[in-house]
Design a protein around this motif. Structure first.
Motif, PDB file in Angstrom:
ATOM      1  N   LYS A 104      42.337  28.610  11.987  1.00 31.05           N
ATOM      2  CA  LYS A 104      42.019  27.467  12.835  1.00 31.05           C
ATOM      3  C   LYS A 104      41.432  26.303  12.055  1.00 31.05           C
ATOM      4  CE  LYS A 104      43.241  29.589  16.622  1.00 31.05           C
ATOM      5  NZ  LYS A 104      44.484  29.187  17.317  1.00 31.05           N
ATOM      6  N   ASN A 105      40.761  26.575  10.936  1.00 31.43           N
ATOM      7  CA  ASN A 105      40.093  25.489  10.202  1.00 31.43           C
ATOM      8  C   ASN A 105      40.852  25.061   8.949  1.00 31.43           C
ATOM      9  OD1 ASN A 105      39.631  27.676   8.569  1.00 31.43           O
ATOM     10  ND2 ASN A 105      37.398  27.646   8.761  1.00 31.43           N
ATOM     11  N   ASP A 138      37.164  36.884   8.395  1.00 30.89           N
ATOM     12  CA  ASP A 138      36.646  36.891   7.030  1.00 30.89           C
ATOM     13  C   ASP A 138      35.745  35.684   6.772  1.00 30.89           C
ATOM     14  OD1 ASP A 138      38.760  35.092   7.161  1.00 30.89           O
ATOM     15  OD2 ASP A 138      39.877  35.944   5.492  1.00 30.89           O
ATOM     16  N   ASP A 139      36.014  34.546   7.418  1.00 24.69           N
ATOM     17  CA  ASP A 139      35.160  33.368   7.248  1.00 24.69           C
ATOM     18  C   ASP A 139      33.733  33.659   7.718  1.00 24.69           C
ATOM     19  OD1 ASP A 139      37.344  32.012   6.319  1.00 24.69           O
ATOM     20  OD2 ASP A 139      37.674  30.837   8.135  1.00 24.69           O
ATOM     21  N   GLU A 140      33.615  34.325   8.860  1.00 25.20           N
ATOM     22  CA  GLU A 140      32.291  34.670   9.400  1.00 25.20           C
ATOM     23  C   GLU A 140      31.596  35.686   8.499  1.00 25.20           C
ATOM     24  OE1 GLU A 140      30.232  36.538  13.460  1.00 25.20           O
ATOM     25  OE2 GLU A 140      32.387  36.154  13.411  1.00 25.20           O
ATOM     26  N   LEU A 141      32.330  36.687   8.063  1.00 24.27           N
ATOM     27  CA  LEU A 141      31.747  37.703   7.186  1.00 24.27           C
ATOM     28  C   LEU A 141      31.271  37.092   5.877  1.00 24.27           C
ATOM     29  CD1 LEU A 141      34.267  40.639   7.712  1.00 24.27           C
ATOM     30  CD2 LEU A 141      31.916  40.512   8.556  1.00 24.27           C
ATOM     31  N   SER A 142      32.036  36.159   5.343  1.00 23.57           N
ATOM     32  CA  SER A 142      31.663  35.516   4.078  1.00 23.57           C
ATOM     33  C   SER A 142      30.316  34.802   4.193  1.00 23.57           C
ATOM     34  CB  SER A 142      32.742  34.528   3.644  1.00 23.57           C
ATOM     35  OG  SER A 142      33.922  35.207   3.278  1.00 23.57           O
ATOM     36  N   LYS A 143      30.063  34.198   5.341  1.00 23.73           N
ATOM     37  CA  LYS A 143      28.775  33.525   5.551  1.00 23.73           C
ATOM     38  C   LYS A 143      27.631  34.527   5.552  1.00 23.73           C
ATOM     39  CE  LYS A 143      30.758  29.663   8.155  1.00 23.73           C
ATOM     40  NZ  LYS A 143      30.863  28.987   9.478  1.00 23.73           N
ATOM     41  N   GLY A 186      45.541  49.216  11.206  1.00 25.50           N
ATOM     42  CA  GLY A 186      45.898  47.812  11.216  1.00 25.50           C
ATOM     43  C   GLY A 186      47.266  47.529  11.795  1.00 25.50           C
ATOM     44  N   THR A 187      47.641  46.256  11.766  1.00 24.69           N
ATOM     45  CA  THR A 187      48.925  45.823  12.311  1.00 24.69           C
ATOM     46  C   THR A 187      49.422  44.596  11.565  1.00 24.69           C
ATOM     47  OG1 THR A 187      50.071  45.026  14.297  1.00 24.69           O
ATOM     48  CG2 THR A 187      47.767  44.384  14.055  1.00 24.69           C
ATOM     49  N   ARG A 188      50.731  44.448  11.505  1.00 23.17           N
ATOM     50  CA  ARG A 188      51.299  43.235  10.917  1.00 23.17           C
ATOM     51  C   ARG A 188      51.539  42.173  11.995  1.00 23.17           C
ATOM     52  NH1 ARG A 188      56.033  46.575  10.146  1.00 23.17           N
ATOM     53  NH2 ARG A 188      55.486  46.692   7.947  1.00 23.17           N
ATOM     54  N   ASP A 189      51.222  42.485  13.252  1.00 21.31           N
ATOM     55  CA  ASP A 189      51.361  41.508  14.330  1.00 21.31           C
ATOM     56  C   ASP A 189      50.171  40.562  14.297  1.00 21.31           C
ATOM     57  OD1 ASP A 189      53.688  42.770  15.209  1.00 21.31           O
ATOM     58  OD2 ASP A 189      52.560  44.140  16.502  1.00 21.31           O
ATOM     59  N   GLY A 190      50.415  39.309  13.938  1.00 21.36           N
ATOM     60  CA  GLY A 190      49.335  38.345  13.856  1.00 21.36           C
ATOM     61  C   GLY A 190      48.796  37.968  15.224  1.00 21.36           C
ATOM     62  N   PHE A 191      47.485  37.673  15.266  1.00 22.72           N
ATOM     63  CA  PHE A 191      46.869  37.191  16.503  1.00 22.72           C
ATOM     64  C   PHE A 191      47.035  35.677  16.520  1.00 22.72           C
ATOM     65  CE2 PHE A 191      43.541  35.825  19.355  1.00 22.72           C
ATOM     66  CZ  PHE A 191      43.532  36.805  20.341  1.00 22.72           C
ATOM     67  N   SER A 192      47.866  35.191  17.418  1.00 19.38           N
ATOM     68  CA  SER A 192      48.233  33.779  17.419  1.00 19.38           C
ATOM     69  C   SER A 192      48.287  33.244  18.842  1.00 19.38           C
ATOM     70  CB  SER A 192      49.598  33.594  16.742  1.00 19.38           C
ATOM     71  OG  SER A 192      50.085  32.277  16.911  1.00 19.38           O
ATOM     72  N   SER A 193      47.787  32.041  19.016  1.00 14.31           N
ATOM     73  CA  SER A 193      47.791  31.417  20.340  1.00 14.31           C
ATOM     74  C   SER A 193      49.167  30.883  20.718  1.00 14.31           C
ATOM     75  CB  SER A 193      46.767  30.277  20.386  1.00 14.31           C
ATOM     76  OG  SER A 193      47.087  29.284  19.414  1.00 14.31           O
ATOM     77  N   ASN A 194      50.064  30.770  19.757  1.00 16.65           N
ATOM     78  CA  ASN A 194      51.388  30.213  20.045  1.00 16.65           C
ATOM     79  C   ASN A 194      52.529  31.161  19.666  1.00 16.65           C
ATOM     80  OD1 ASN A 194      51.482  30.042  17.253  1.00 16.65           O
ATOM     81  ND2 ASN A 194      50.949  27.864  17.208  1.00 16.65           N
ATOM     82  N   GLY A 195      52.181  32.434  19.469  1.00 19.47           N
ATOM     83  CA  GLY A 195      53.207  33.427  19.175  1.00 19.47           C
ATOM     84  C   GLY A 195      53.776  33.354  17.773  1.00 19.47           C
TER      85      GLY A 195
END
Length: 289
Positions: A104-105, A138-143, A186-195
């Motif tokens: 997202k960023n 990972d961004d949150e964990l890195s912080k 795990g999964t190779r299916d990405g979590f995406s708001s637009n598929g």
């Protein structure tokens, strides 16, 4: 007469701290909708590692199965950050599912973050119902890791183990040569708001450098496989474990956890020697030289 004055300078005791998170029961046996996560054996890893770290005088917090919600995991990590003192050795372990999460960023070259999956994280985006708030990126964990490194200072050490996978093929793979069921995290299916479909980049590098800072503790992050590979559990003595967890425990039973790459290389050697793991390679990121 000469008087002798003895000054006592108090020294701050250091502590070995461990936060162990593992999920076996994702609730799949109860309702098993296609959008939810399969059950695995992450909690087995926690019990295995906890026994070994206890013998090394670690102060241990365990969070497993239904306890391991996003809220609880975040609470325990923040509590760990607040508890850390200069010189502490800190070990954080997550065994469970992982998933690619649409960036997202715009800080990821491939457009995808990596997320660990708490007990209450959904697999599929649903506008207005579930939009990824329980995924821990990972961004949150890195912080959090950066905050811990600052708290423990230059003499401290942070070790992070992620026995998950962000590109797994499915929950149950093909049968192995020993006719045993393969259980894949795990999964190779990405979590995406637009598929948007996730396409992992092929990167065969197994060692990445994390910036060092003279005011921060060193860090090492161990991951069970490369970004394009699947993480297959291994069966030992009738129980399933994450392979990274199993071999870390195997090494640490005879070698104390330390600010060193020696024990890490031994874990890698053991994983590389296991013929069940010919399709996956351990990855580590570190500030250690």
């Amino acid at each position: 007469m000469v008087s002798l004055l003895i000054y006592f300078f108090p020294t701050q005791a250091t502590t070995n701290r461990a936060l162990l998170i593992g999920i076996s029961d994702y609730g799949a046996s109860a309702n098993a909708p296609s959008s939810q996560w399969s059950n695995i054996h992450g909690a087995n890893d926690v019990e295995l590692i906890a026994t070994t770290l206890k013998s090394q005088k670690f102060k241990i917090t365990k969070v497993t199965n239904q306890q391991a919600t996003a809220k609880r995991i975040r609470k325990e990590i923040k509590s760990l950050v607040n508890s850390c003192k200069p010189g502490d050795m800190v070990y954080i372990h997550f065994s469970g599912h992982g998933q690619p999460f649409e960036d997202k960023n715009k800080d990821e070259e491939d457009g995808w973050d990596e997320a660990i999956i708490p007990y209450d994280a959904q697999k599929v985006y649903s506008k207005g119902k579930y939009e990824g708030e329980n995924h821990i990126l990972d961004d949150e964990l890195s912080k959090y890791f950066d905050q811990i490194r600052t708290k423990i200072g230059a003499k401290g050490f942070l070790c992070v183990v992620i026995d998950a996978c962000h590109s797994g093929g499915s929950s149950r793979g093909e049968e192995s040569e020993e006719d045993e069921e393969q259980i894949i995290r795990g999964t190779r299916d990405g979590f995406s708001s637009n598929g948007r479909a996730y396409r992992p980049r092929i990167n065969t590098n197994g060692h990445f450098v994390i910036n060092s800072n003279i005011s921060q503790g060193d860090i090492i992050i161990l991951e069970a496989c490369r970004s394009y590979q699947s993480n297959c559990e291994v069966k030992q003595n009738g129980q399933y474990y994450g392979p990274l967890s199993y071999y870390i425990n195997s090494v640490l039973k005879s070698t104390p956890l330390s600010k060193s790459l020696t024990w890490v290389q031994e874990v890698k050697r053991k994983m590389d020697s296991d013929r069940r793991l010919t399709r996956q390679n351990m990855v580590y990121e570190t500030s250690l030289k």
